[in-house]
Design a protein around this motif. Structure first.
Motif, PDB file in Angstrom:
ATOM      1  N   GLN A 170       5.895 -31.353   5.297  1.00 39.00           N
ATOM      2  CA  GLN A 170       6.933 -30.814   4.662  1.00 39.00           C
ATOM      3  C   GLN A 170       6.804 -30.326   3.348  1.00 39.00           C
ATOM      4  O   GLN A 170       7.244 -29.408   2.822  1.00 39.00           O
ATOM      5  CB  GLN A 170       8.236 -31.889   4.322  1.00 39.00           C
ATOM      6  N   SER A 171       5.731 -30.818   2.616  1.00 39.00           N
ATOM      7  CA  SER A 171       5.161 -30.030   1.331  1.00 39.00           C
ATOM      8  C   SER A 171       4.606 -28.936   1.164  1.00 39.00           C
ATOM      9  O   SER A 171       4.381 -28.080   0.399  1.00 39.00           O
ATOM     10  CB  SER A 171       4.137 -31.186   0.603  1.00 39.00           C
ATOM     11  N   GLN A 172       4.360 -28.268   2.594  1.00 31.18           N
ATOM     12  CA  GLN A 172       3.744 -27.029   2.655  1.00 31.18           C
ATOM     13  C   GLN A 172       4.691 -25.767   2.239  1.00 31.18           C
ATOM     14  O   GLN A 172       5.742 -26.036   2.823  1.00 31.18           O
ATOM     15  CB  GLN A 172       3.326 -26.591   4.252  1.00 31.18           C
ATOM     16  N   GLU A 173       4.215 -24.930   1.613  1.00 25.89           N
ATOM     17  CA  GLU A 173       5.259 -23.649   1.160  1.00 25.89           C
ATOM     18  C   GLU A 173       5.613 -23.143   2.089  1.00 25.89           C
ATOM     19  O   GLU A 173       4.763 -22.955   3.190  1.00 25.89           O
ATOM     20  CB  GLU A 173       4.615 -22.919  -0.038  1.00 25.89           C
ATOM     21  N   VAL A 210       2.516 -22.343   8.120  1.00 23.80           N
ATOM     22  CA  VAL A 210       2.715 -23.678   7.641  1.00 23.80           C
ATOM     23  C   VAL A 210       2.113 -24.664   8.462  1.00 23.80           C
ATOM     24  O   VAL A 210       1.454 -25.735   7.984  1.00 23.80           O
ATOM     25  CB  VAL A 210       4.275 -23.862   7.589  1.00 23.80           C
ATOM     26  N   ASP A 211       2.012 -24.348   9.942  1.00 28.60           N
ATOM     27  CA  ASP A 211       1.674 -25.279  10.694  1.00 28.60           C
ATOM     28  C   ASP A 211       0.024 -25.282  10.595  1.00 28.60           C
ATOM     29  O   ASP A 211      -0.774 -26.345  10.506  1.00 28.60           O
ATOM     30  CB  ASP A 211       1.611 -25.070  12.065  1.00 28.60           C
ATOM     31  N   TRP A 212      -0.498 -24.059  10.156  1.00 27.93           N
ATOM     32  CA  TRP A 212      -1.851 -24.011   9.970  1.00 27.93           C
ATOM     33  C   TRP A 212      -2.433 -24.736   8.579  1.00 27.93           C
ATOM     34  O   TRP A 212      -3.154 -25.479   8.882  1.00 27.93           O
ATOM     35  CB  TRP A 212      -2.331 -22.524   9.684  1.00 27.93           C
ATOM     36  N   ASN A 213      -1.674 -24.589   7.563  1.00 23.85           N
ATOM     37  CA  ASN A 213      -1.849 -25.217   6.488  1.00 23.85           C
ATOM     38  C   ASN A 213      -1.881 -26.855   6.559  1.00 23.85           C
ATOM     39  O   ASN A 213      -2.318 -27.488   5.708  1.00 23.85           O
ATOM     40  CB  ASN A 213      -1.112 -24.846   5.252  1.00 23.85           C
ATOM     41  N   ALA A 214      -0.947 -27.162   7.251  1.00 24.77           N
ATOM     42  CA  ALA A 214      -0.572 -28.679   7.553  1.00 24.77           C
ATOM     43  C   ALA A 214      -1.787 -29.267   8.421  1.00 24.77           C
ATOM     44  O   ALA A 214      -2.039 -30.547   8.335  1.00 24.77           O
ATOM     45  CB  ALA A 214       0.749 -28.886   8.191  1.00 24.77           C
ATOM     46  N   GLN A 238      -2.717 -18.561   1.715  1.00 26.89           N
ATOM     47  CA  GLN A 238      -1.755 -18.272   0.509  1.00 26.89           C
ATOM     48  C   GLN A 238      -1.224 -17.029   1.184  1.00 26.89           C
ATOM     49  O   GLN A 238      -1.551 -16.296   1.754  1.00 26.89           O
ATOM     50  CB  GLN A 238      -2.517 -18.204  -0.724  1.00 26.89           C
ATOM     51  N   TYR A 239      -0.019 -16.754   0.361  1.00 21.45           N
ATOM     52  CA  TYR A 239       0.768 -15.802   0.634  1.00 21.45           C
ATOM     53  C   TYR A 239       0.055 -14.392   0.323  1.00 21.45           C
ATOM     54  O   TYR A 239      -1.095 -14.006  -0.611  1.00 21.45           O
ATOM     55  CB  TYR A 239       1.899 -15.597  -0.370  1.00 21.45           C
ATOM     56  N   ASP A 240       0.103 -13.340   1.339  1.00 19.78           N
ATOM     57  CA  ASP A 240      -0.705 -12.255   1.087  1.00 19.78           C
ATOM     58  C   ASP A 240       0.207 -11.275   1.756  1.00 19.78           C
ATOM     59  O   ASP A 240       0.932 -11.356   2.916  1.00 19.78           O
ATOM     60  CB  ASP A 240      -1.878 -12.437   2.052  1.00 19.78           C
TER      61      ASP A 240
END
Length: 484
Positions: free
Chosen positions: A68-71, A277-281, A289-291
């Motif tokens: 849940q902490s993933q942006e 989000v799934d990838w970062n988790a 990051q945002y691009d």
């Protein structure tokens, strides 16, 4: 013999105590699931507890926090803007003829899932595997910047190899390729299947756990999502996984009837958010990051307004289930459902029954054969209950039905990865598109009616002729429905 009997009694006693402590200590678990797990552990002393360790434990609070902490990458400003509009009831919802229904759905998902309403998408319904994979391969070969893919099942067969070879070529050309697969759904993959892709600069990673069952204590929580995003401009989601069986090449399953969406427009950006989000988790040391290249805002491509809604064990809200309940409760004329597994919880079943008793025309279609026999028997039990309540239940008889769709009043449509079962609502990570487009909703109704021609109606006469053994299998399977 006396000593052995004493040992067995002591073992069963401590097994029962351990079962009660283990299951009841998770306070947020519903009562039906508690009793189902107690039944498993009690009927299978020792073994039942091992099964529970792998399949019954909830995700720890630490892991929930990590996910849940993933942006919410790239979408936070859009969410805030739409919530501000919702406060003034000034949402630009589509088609004023049914504005009230649409506004309520949009507001529900915005509040429970931060699901942004995107307008003017070009959305195509794909109901055949040959067409789906042909279009997907074409889009992959035309990619210029990035290809992001999530599938629950990914097989190293003919179609799986064709897709990976296309990804290898694009990675070699410098296109960013990120592939996320479920380690259980893709458990039959060859160990070196993604080696060339990685060598060419692409990435392929498992979601949430090891491929090795004996060390994967989060075995029960699977990423059932199917997402493809290409250049932030083209997206896919729906029921099809990657494998030759989805092309109807498995004789035991026959023709594979599924439903998928191809999307162009800003709805793709919300799929992109879900993927990142799934990838970062899931992927350590490779966080994204945002691009701006991931989120190329585009002018309207078509006429379809939609929200991408996700749910999973990282969130207790069960947004997709709530969306289904909301749709059914708002229906004035008809509810049309297709699903391979129909194991609703009490709230959803009661909502459907209320619709039937209110004079709403409720039609449900399920397959004529199981790919999971235990689950299929429970599905039949619930389907028979619907028939007895006054619904029309059709058994698709031209192959295997895997589509996951619901339409109300030929106005609002949902297509996605979530089945009508407790597993999809509570245990799997899922994603569904909720679509506000009468033309597309009517097209899905037409597809359903064509499928009816290749189905037979489940009648009370058929049900009354079931053998006692068949009835026992259905009722026994239903006992475990809260944990299937």
């Amino acid at each position: 013999m006396h000593i052995l009997a004493t040992i067995v009694i002591i073992f069963i006693f401590f097994n029962s105590l351990l079962a009660i402590y283990t299951v009841f200590k998770e306070k947020e678990r519903d009562i039906a699931a508690i009793w189902a797990w107690l039944l498993v552990i009690s009927m299978l002393p020792g073994l039942g507890f091992v099964i529970y360790l792998f399949l019954g434990r909830k995700i720890s609070k630490e892991h929930i926090f990590d996910i849940q902490s993933q942006e919410r990458i790239g979408m936070s400003e859009l969410v805030k803007a739409q919530k501000d509009l919702a406060e003034t009831e000034d949402l630009d919802v589509p088609e004023s003829q049914y504005v009230e229904k649409t506004f309520e759905m949009v507001r529900l998902f915005l509040e429970t899932n931060e699901a942004v309403l995107t307008k003017g998408n070009d959305v195509q319904i794909i109901s055949d595997g040959e067409e789906k994979f042909k279009r997907l391969l074409e889009d992959i070969r035309n990619a210029e910047h990035h290809i992001h893919i999530t599938y629950y099942i990914f097989r190293s067969d003919k179609i799986g190899t064709a897709i990976v070879e296309a990804l290898e070529e694009k990675a070699k050309q410098g296109v960013e390729v990120k592939l996320l697969y479920d380690p259980v759904g893709a458990r039959l993959l060859k160990k070196n299947f993604f080696d060339v892709l990685r060598k060419n600069g692409g990435q392929a990673e498992p979601f949430f756990g090891s491929r090795f069952f004996l060390i994967n204590l989060r075995l029960n929580y699977r990423n059932h999502r199917k997402i493809v995003v290409i250049d932030g401009k083209v997206g896919y989601t729906g029921g099809f996984n990657v494998g030759d069986d989805y092309l109807g090449l498995y004789p035991e399953m026959g023709y594979w009837r599924d439903t998928h969406l191809r999307i162009e427009g800003n709805g793709v950006l919300t799929l992109q958010t879900r993927f990142l989000v799934d990838w970062n988790a899931s992927v350590k040391n490779h966080n994204v990051q945002y691009d701006v290249m991931y989120f190329p805002f585009s002018p309207m491509k078509g006429q379809t307004d939609m929200q991408i809604v996700s749910s999973g064990p990282d969130n207790e809200i069960q947004s997709i289930k709530k969306g289904f309940i909301k749709m059914i409760s708002m229906a004035k004329k008809s509810v049309i459902i297709q699903t391979p597994y129909f194991i609703p919880d009490e709230a959803l079943m009661e909502t459907i029954k209320i619709a039937i008793l209110s004079g709403i025309d409720v039609k449900v279609m399920i397959p004529n054969k199981p790919d999971h026999p235990f689950i299929y028997r429970a599905t039949l039990s619930y389907a028979e209950e619907l028939v007895e309540s006054g619904a029309e239940v059709y058994i698709y008889d031209a192959g295997f039905l895997h589509a996951k769709t619901i339409v109300i009043d030929s106005e609002i449509l949902s297509v996605g990865t979530a089945n009508f079962d407790i597993r999809s609502f509570k245990l799997n990570f899922e994603v569904n598109a909720f679509i506000y487009d009468r033309m597309l909703a009517k097209k899905q109704v037409d597809i359903f009616n064509e499928d009816v021609k290749q189905s037979y109606l489940l009648t009370e006469e058929i049900i009354s002729n079931y053998s006692l053994w068949e009835i026992f299998k259905q009722q026994f399977s239903r006992l475990f429905s809260p944990i299937l």
